[in-house]
Design an enzyme around this catalytic site. Structure first.
Site, PDB file in Angstrom:
ATOM      1  N   GLU A 285       0.823  -1.203   0.000  1.00  0.00           N
ATOM      2  CA  GLU A 285       0.000   0.000   0.000  1.00  0.00           C
ATOM      3  C   GLU A 285       0.859   1.255   0.000  1.00  0.00           C
ATOM      4  OE1 GLU A 285      -2.626   2.135  -0.736  1.00  0.00           O
ATOM      5  OE2 GLU A 285      -3.765   0.480   0.133  1.00  0.00           O
ATOM      6  N   ASP A 289       1.041   4.058  -2.979  1.00  0.00           N
ATOM      7  CA  ASP A 289       0.669   5.454  -2.765  1.00  0.00           C
ATOM      8  C   ASP A 289       1.810   6.403  -3.117  1.00  0.00           C
ATOM      9  OD1 ASP A 289      -1.791   4.613  -1.893  1.00  0.00           O
ATOM     10  OD2 ASP A 289      -1.320   4.772   0.236  1.00  0.00           O
ATOM     11  N   SER A 483      -7.595   2.207  -3.590  1.00  0.00           N
ATOM     12  CA  SER A 483      -6.365   2.777  -3.062  1.00  0.00           C
ATOM     13  C   SER A 483      -5.375   3.091  -4.180  1.00  0.00           C
ATOM     14  CB  SER A 483      -5.726   1.832  -2.040  1.00  0.00           C
ATOM     15  OG  SER A 483      -5.561   0.544  -2.578  1.00  0.00           O
TER      16      SER A 483
END
Length: 566
Positions: A285, A289, A483
């Protein structure tokens, strides 16, 4: 998606004065723990609770008006964002509130500390035995069945009648937040060599693997470097997800070779956060990002904000702490993207509203706040069984921008996992009532009774979210989820801000009043096919105009730049 835990410590020292007799009235209560949580017995008397108390602010309605004044393009105050002192003047509790609450706390042999810039949040430690007596509660252990994590909650608590109108809420009490699942990383079969520079035509390989070049071609995102050093993009990091500089270098070398080799990100930590390096510490993650902000918002200064486990906000696990930390800064980032969240029914309405108000404060300062909407379609943040649709949080908060996911290139269609729907806590804000009404009229009686037709609809916008290529632990692979979508759209906003700042204009700040305006809607690519099934239904359909799957659509950079005067 917010990870819930409670540090249970042994009692060291605490005043032993008994609770002062008060006329208690129930303040918050629920009938039972949410699905997925099992009551495992009463908490021991000596277990120490780290309670947080939210005080009633002096003029939150005034702050909301000020937020819309500076965020609505037709307003004469548009772009005139509030200062730190301006916001705190609205938020700070009245002196009589501070005096009354601290007087109650002190009279019971306790003391509290202030944990927010405006003084509207207090923290205190108290053993379960005293908390049960002071609050008329029954604190117990509950286990999240999916993870085995244990935490302490109560199904009801009370406060003195004299403090009604002074205390908003106390937590952790009636809120149960489930663990967040990070995107699944998959190593694809060997992918043919990609064209890593953008062109007017979208490369056919983008139908199977999404790269920065795909986004540049699909959305018209420029490759030229940003120029304004004061323009900042913040990336939230939670649950020990760590962004790797080596993985970023490999990602940029492969997919953005036009950027300088020295391109990297800054680090900010709070609550004991860190960002250890090494393949063993790679977080999919966090890498996603960072790679889709640094690698898409070319040249924009990016900061990874790593929130550790020493939470000051209790079982919010840093969600309030990160906002308070940014509110304490004289110049918070102009954009903040967060890829974490949870189901709305796991957070008490009072707690949801108070955290939402914290986002309002940051938005009034001029920060565009973007959140991934979730990956469970109409079943919530993650796929689960349900009898009625499950909205996610904080996407239902009206003071932030919720981002759904799309897939495909000719044309884009809704990703089936894209969470969307209608809040059961927050009413539809005025900026979206026309758009939501139009969708509901088209929907007719479909799914009637399964969702709140008067609630705030989400997501607001969307971007690619399926088979997005990243590098993690030294290996290339793909991930999917909203995400992916939030950092991509956040990068677009940061590049627009760069151009605005270069022209001496204000950054965009809270986006939604602009996005739902006629100029904003016209600058987005409407996504009209696909759905987000769940709860034994087809979910909601993507349709012409706004829908609770892809929102208003995906970015068209040139059109957006023209619409905002960048």
């Amino acid at each position: 998606m917010v990870l819930t835990s409670l540090v249970v410590a042994s009692l060291v020292t605490l005043a032993c004065a008994g609770p002062v007799a008060q006329n208690l009235v129930v303040h918050e209560q629920i009938n039972s723990a949410p699905n997925g949580f099992l009551h495992t017995g009463p908490a021991s008397d000596s277990t120490v609770l780290n309670l947080r108390i939210a005080l009633v602010s002096s003029d939150m309605a005034g702050l909301e008006k000020a937020l819309y004044d500076v965020s609505t393009p037709s307003s004469s105050l548009y772009g005139q964002h509030l200062s730190k002192a301006d916001v705190e003047a609205f938020v700070a509790p009245k002196p009589e509130t501070v005096s009354a609450v601290n007087g109650w706390i002190n009279a019971n042999g306790l003391s509290a500390t202030t944990i927010s810039p405006a003084g509207d949040w207090l923290a205190l430690s108290i053993p379960v035995s005293k908390a049960n007596s002071l609050l008329g509660a029954q604190f117990s252990f509950f286990t999240e069945q999916a993870t085995g994590k244990e935490s302490v909650h109560t199904l009801s608590y009370s406060i003195p009648a004299s403090l009604k109108g002074h205390i908003e809420l106390i937590h952790p009490t009636t809120s149960f937040a489930s663990s967040h699942s990070v995107p699944k990383f998959s190593t694809p079969t060997i992918v043919p060599p990609r064209n890593v520079t953008s062109s007017l035509a979208v490369p056919s390989s983008c139908a199977s693997v999404v790269t920065p070049a795909c986004l540049q071609a699909l959305y018209g995102i420029p490759t030229t470097q940003a120029t304004q050093s004061s323009n900042a993009l913040g990336v939230s990091g939670f649950i020990d997800q760590f962004a790797q500089t080596a993985d970023l270098k490999q990602f940029l070398r492969t997919l953005r070779p036009d950027l300088p080799q020295s391109t990297t990100f800054a680090l900010k930590t709070l609550d004991g956060g860190s960002n250890p390096q090494g393949a063993q510490n790679a977080g999919d993650e966090a890498n996603l990002d960072i790679q889709y902000t640094v690698g898409v918002a070319s040249g924009v200064p990016v900061t990874f904000i790593s929130v550790g486990d020493n939470f000051r906000d209790g079982d919010l696990e840093g969600f309030l702490d990160i906002i308070n930390a940014l509110l304490a800064e004289s110049s918070p980032p102009q954009v903040l993207t967060t890829s974490y969240g949870n189901n709305e029914d796991e957070i008490s309405p009072n707690l949801a509203m108070n955290l939402c108000n914290a986002y309002m404060q940051l938005g009034a300062r001029g920060t565009s706040i973007l959140f991934a909407s979730g990956d469970g379609g109409v079943t919530g943040s993650q796929t689960s069984s349900c009898s009625t649709f499950v909205p996610t949080f904080p996407s239902g908060c009206p003071f932030l921008t919720s981002v759904g996911a799309t897939t495909g290139i000719g044309p884009e269609t809704a990703a089936s996992f894209s969470s969307g729907g209608f809040s059961n806590v927050f009413a539809a804000p005025s900026y979206q009532t026309a758009a939501v009404s139009s969708f509901l009229s088209t929907l007719g009686n479909t799914n009637r009774g399964l969702f709140n037709r008067t609630g705030r609809g989400f997501p607001d916008i969307s971007a690619q979210g399926v088979n997005v290529e990243i590098v993690s632990g030294g290996s290339a692979g793909t991930v999917s989820g909203t995400s992916c979508s939030s950092p991509i759209f956040a990068s677009v906003i940061s590049l627009l801000n760069d151009r605005l700042i270069a022209k001496g204009k204000s950054p965009l700040g809270f986006l939604n009043p602009f996005l739902y305006s006629s100029a904003g809607r016209a600058a987005l690519n409407d996504v009209t096919s696909g759905s987000n099934p769940g709860c034994n239904t087809n979910g909601f359909p993507a349709t012409t105009g706004w829908d609770p799957v892809t929102g208003l659509g995906t970015p068209n950079f040139a059109a957006l730049a023209s619409a905002v005067g960048a």
